[in-house]
Motif scaffolding. Structure first.
Motif, PDB file in Angstrom:
ATOM      1  N   LEU A   1      23.929  15.308  29.796  1.00  0.00           N
ATOM      2  CA  LEU A   1      24.819  14.740  28.714  1.00  0.00           C
ATOM      3  C   LEU A   1      24.164  14.716  27.372  1.00  0.00           C
ATOM      4  N   GLY A   2      22.875  14.814  27.282  1.00  0.00           N
ATOM      5  CA  GLY A   2      22.372  14.897  25.975  1.00  0.00           C
ATOM      6  C   GLY A   2      22.559  16.288  25.269  1.00  0.00           C
ATOM      7  N   ALA A   3      22.407  17.343  26.129  1.00  0.00           N
ATOM      8  CA  ALA A   3      22.995  18.643  25.744  1.00  0.00           C
ATOM      9  C   ALA A   3      24.371  19.020  25.354  1.00  0.00           C
ATOM     10  N   LEU A   4      25.119  18.176  26.146  1.00  0.00           N
ATOM     11  CA  LEU A   4      26.538  18.375  26.032  1.00  0.00           C
ATOM     12  C   LEU A   4      26.965  17.678  24.733  1.00  0.00           C
ATOM     13  N   ALA A   5      26.617  16.550  24.439  1.00  0.00           N
ATOM     14  CA  ALA A   5      26.673  15.783  23.300  1.00  0.00           C
ATOM     15  C   ALA A   5      26.352  16.548  21.763  1.00  0.00           C
ATOM     16  N   ARG A   6      25.129  17.045  21.859  1.00  0.00           N
ATOM     17  CA  ARG A   6      24.673  18.061  20.657  1.00  0.00           C
ATOM     18  C   ARG A   6      25.278  19.134  20.778  1.00  0.00           C
ATOM     19  N   GLU A   7      25.830  19.831  21.721  1.00  0.00           N
ATOM     20  CA  GLU A   7      26.797  20.902  21.592  1.00  0.00           C
ATOM     21  C   GLU A   7      28.165  20.696  20.941  1.00  0.00           C
ATOM     22  N   ALA A   8      28.724  19.422  21.380  1.00  0.00           N
ATOM     23  CA  ALA A   8      30.057  19.194  20.829  1.00  0.00           C
ATOM     24  C   ALA A   8      29.762  18.675  19.344  1.00  0.00           C
ATOM     25  N   LEU A   9      28.682  17.965  19.067  1.00  0.00           N
ATOM     26  CA  LEU A   9      28.273  17.470  17.638  1.00  0.00           C
ATOM     27  C   LEU A   9      28.221  18.896  16.898  1.00  0.00           C
ATOM     28  N   ALA A  10      27.748  20.089  17.152  1.00  0.00           N
ATOM     29  CA  ALA A  10      27.432  21.128  16.671  1.00  0.00           C
ATOM     30  C   ALA A  10      28.625  21.841  16.275  1.00  0.00           C
ATOM     31  N   ALA A  11      29.792  22.048  17.385  1.00  0.00           N
ATOM     32  CA  ALA A  11      30.881  22.545  17.213  1.00  0.00           C
ATOM     33  C   ALA A  11      31.855  21.915  16.202  1.00  0.00           C
ATOM     34  N   ARG A  12      31.808  20.537  15.936  1.00  0.00           N
ATOM     35  CA  ARG A  12      32.519  20.019  15.138  1.00  0.00           C
ATOM     36  C   ARG A  12      32.013  19.537  13.831  1.00  0.00           C
ATOM     37  N   SER A  13      30.688  19.985  13.624  1.00  0.00           N
ATOM     38  CA  SER A  13      30.023  19.447  12.398  1.00  0.00           C
ATOM     39  C   SER A  13      31.069  19.794  11.169  1.00  0.00           C
ATOM     40  N   ALA A  14      31.751  20.930  11.067  1.00  0.00           N
ATOM     41  CA  ALA A  14      32.380  21.293   9.913  1.00  0.00           C
ATOM     42  C   ALA A  14      33.616  20.318   9.582  1.00  0.00           C
ATOM     43  N   ASP A  15      34.120  19.719  10.721  1.00  0.00           N
ATOM     44  CA  ASP A  15      35.300  18.831  10.684  1.00  0.00           C
ATOM     45  C   ASP A  15      34.467  17.350  10.237  1.00  0.00           C
ATOM     46  N   ALA A  16      33.473  16.887  10.855  1.00  0.00           N
ATOM     47  CA  ALA A  16      32.725  15.996  10.441  1.00  0.00           C
ATOM     48  C   ALA A  16      32.379  15.951   8.788  1.00  0.00           C
ATOM     49  N   ALA A  17      32.001  16.932   8.623  1.00  0.00           N
ATOM     50  CA  ALA A  17      31.487  16.913   6.976  1.00  0.00           C
ATOM     51  C   ALA A  17      32.791  17.100   6.091  1.00  0.00           C
ATOM     52  N   ALA A  18      33.983  17.547   6.515  1.00  0.00           N
ATOM     53  CA  ALA A  18      35.125  17.429   5.888  1.00  0.00           C
ATOM     54  C   ALA A  18      35.479  15.971   5.587  1.00  0.00           C
ATOM     55  N   LYS A  19      35.346  15.192   6.465  1.00  0.00           N
ATOM     56  CA  LYS A  19      35.682  13.640   6.327  1.00  0.00           C
ATOM     57  C   LYS A  19      34.582  12.889   5.779  1.00  0.00           C
TER      58      LYS A  19
END
Length: 394
Positions: A233-251
Motif C-alpha cells: 500500500l505504501g508503494a501504491l500511495a507514493r506512485e499515486a502522489l507522484a502521478a498527481r503531483s502537478a495537480d496538487a502543486a496547481a492548487k
C-alpha cells in the motif's frame, strides 16, 4: 443471538413448559390429597359382647379409632409436605428441562439467522443448505435459499449488463474520436471547427473515463480476483502522489507523507492501484486552495491501513455516508468537478469489499474528510523479487 431482546421465544417456550408442568402437578397433588382424606370408619358391628366387658370394649374401640385418625392425619400432612417439596424441586427441573428442549427446538432457527446475517451482496452464492426432515424449519430454509438464488441471478445480470454496455460503447466512442481527428487534420481547418473539436474531445475523454469506471466497478463487484499477489500500500500511495503531483502543486496543496513500506496486503494489483488513485484523486480535486493532504500507511492490530485526510469546509456526516453510492456528491448538484465521473468512492468501496476489507468515511470536526481503508495483512515478498507495482524489494 447477541442482540437486545434475543431469546424471547426460548424464554416463552421455557415458561410455557414449566407452567404446564406446574399446573398438572398441582392438579395431581390436589387429587391425591382429596382421595387420601377419608375418615376411618367404625368397624365394630353387631351386638356388643356379653357381660361387663362391653363398656370397656367400646371405649377401647373409640381410642383405637382416635389413634388411627391422628395417624392418618399426620400421614396426610407428611404426604402433603413431601408433595409440595417434590413439586418445588420438579418446578426447578422443569425450567431447566424446558430451556434445554426449547433451545434444541429453536437451534435450527438460530443457525438460519446466523447464516443469513453472514450473507451479503458480495457472497450471494452461499446457501443455508439446512439438512433434516421436511418440516416447517426446512421449508423456511429452502425458501430463503430460493430468495438468495433469485437475488444472485439479478445481481449477476446487472453486473454483466454494466460490463457489456461499457464494452459496447467503447466502439462508437473510438469511431467518433477518429472522425474528429480526421476533421481536425484537414488543411487549414476553420477556427470554429478547432474550438468545437476541443470541446468534443474533452467530453469524449470524460465519457471514456466514465466507461472505464463502470468496467472497474463491475469487475470489483463481481468478486473474481484471480490475480491475487502481495501488494504494498505504501508503494501504491507514493506512485499515486507522484502521478498527481502537478495537480496538487496547481492548487498549492501541502502533502504530509507518512507512508511506510511495510504495509503489505494481498489482492489484485490493478484494482488496489485504482483504489489508491481514486482516494488520492478525491483528496486533490475536492480540497480547498492551499489546503493539506495527510497520507498514512502501515500495519496495526487488525491488519494494514491506508488513511487519507484532507482539509476543507465542515461536512455533514449523513451526506458523507452516501458518498460510496454511484454518482453521489456532496450538495444537491449532479455535476461535479471537471473530469469527475461520480464513481470514485463507489469504486473504492467495491474494491475494498472485494478484498474483504473495511472502508470508513468520516467528516472531520475541523473540516474536510478522513478516508480509512483497512485490509487483510500479508507477508512481504522475498527480497529481490519484483512487485506487481513495478518496483523491486531490497
Amino acid at each position: 443471538m447477541g442482540k437486545p431482546g434475543s431469546g424471547t421465544v426460548q424464554r416463552r417456550f421455557t415458561i410455557l413448559y414449566a407452567a404446564g408442568f406446574l399446573g398438572s402437578g398441582t392438579v395431581l397433588l390436589a387429587l391425591t390429597y382429596v382421595m387420601s382424606g377419608g375418615r376411618v370408619t367404625d368397624t365394630a358391628s353387631g351386638q356388643p359382647p356379653p357381660g361387663g366387658t362391653a363398656l370397656a370394649a367400646e371405649r377401647r374401640i373409640r381410642d383405637l379409632t382416635t389413634q388411627l385418625a391422628e395417624v392418618h392425619a399426620q400421614q396426610s400432612r407428611q404426604l402433603l409436605a413431601a408433595s409440595l417439596i417434590a413439586l418445588v424441586v420438579m418446578a426447578g427441573l422443569s425450567l431447566l428441562l424446558g430451556r434445554v428442549l426449547a433451545g434444541r427446538v429453536l437451534r435450527p432457527l438460530r443457525l438460519i439467522t446466523s447464516a443469513t446475517r453472514r450473507i451479503s451482496a458480495e457472497n450471494l452464492h452461499r446457501r443455508l443448505a439446512v439438512a433434516g426432515p421436511a418440516d416447517e424449519v426446512k421449508e423456511l430454509a429452502d425458501t430463503v435459499d430460493g430468495l438468495l438464488e433469485r437475488l444472485e441471478a439479478s445481481f449477476v445480470a446487472q453486473r454483466r449488463f454494466v460490463g457489456n454496455a461499457a464494452h459496447e460503447l467503447r466502439t462508437p466512442l473510438a469511431t467518433m474520436r477518429a472522425s474528429l481527428d480526421v476533421a481536425v487534420a484537414k488543411p487549414e481547418p476553420a477556427p470554429q471547427t478547432l474550438v468545437l473539436a476541443g470541446r468534443l474531445r474533452a467530453e469524449l475523454d470524460r465519457l471514456d473515463h466514465l466507461l472505464d469506471g463502470f468496467l472497474v466497478l463491475a469487475r470489483a463487484q463481481h468478486g473474481t480476483l484471480a490475480d491475487r499477489t502481495p501488494v504494498s500500500l505504501g508503494a501504491l500511495a507514493r506512485e499515486a502522489l507522484a502521478a498527481r503531483s502537478a495537480d496538487a502543486a496547481a492548487k498549492s496543496l501541502g502533502v504530509d507523507d507518512e507512508v511506510r513500506t511495510d504495509a503489505w496486503t494481498r489482492g489484485s494489483p490493478a484494482l488496489l492501484s485504482r483504489m489508491v488513485e481514486n482516494i488520492v484523486d478525491n483528496a486533490i480535486v475536492h480540497n480547498e486552495e492551499g489546503g493539506r493532504i495527510r497520507i498514512t500507511t502501515g500495519p496495526d492490530e487488525t491488519g494494514v491501513h491506508l488513511v487519507v485526510e484532507t482539509g476543507g469546509p465542515v461536512l455533514d456526516q449523513r451526506q458523507v455516508d452516501r458518498l460510496t453510492r454511484p454518482f453521489e456528491r456532496l450538495g444537491a448538484e449532479r455535476t461535479g468537478p471537471e473530469g469527475s465521473s461520480g464513481l470514485g468512492l463507489s469504486i473504492v468501496a467495491a474494491i475494498v469489499a472485494a478484498h474483504g476489507g473495511r472502508l470508513a468515511l468520516l467528516a472531520r470536526p475541523e473540516g474536510g474528510l478522513r478516508v480509512t481503508v483497512a485490509l487483510v495483512p500479508a507477508a512481504a515478498p522475498e527480497t529481490g523479487t519484483r512487485t506487481p507495482t513495478g518496483g523491486v524489494t531490497r
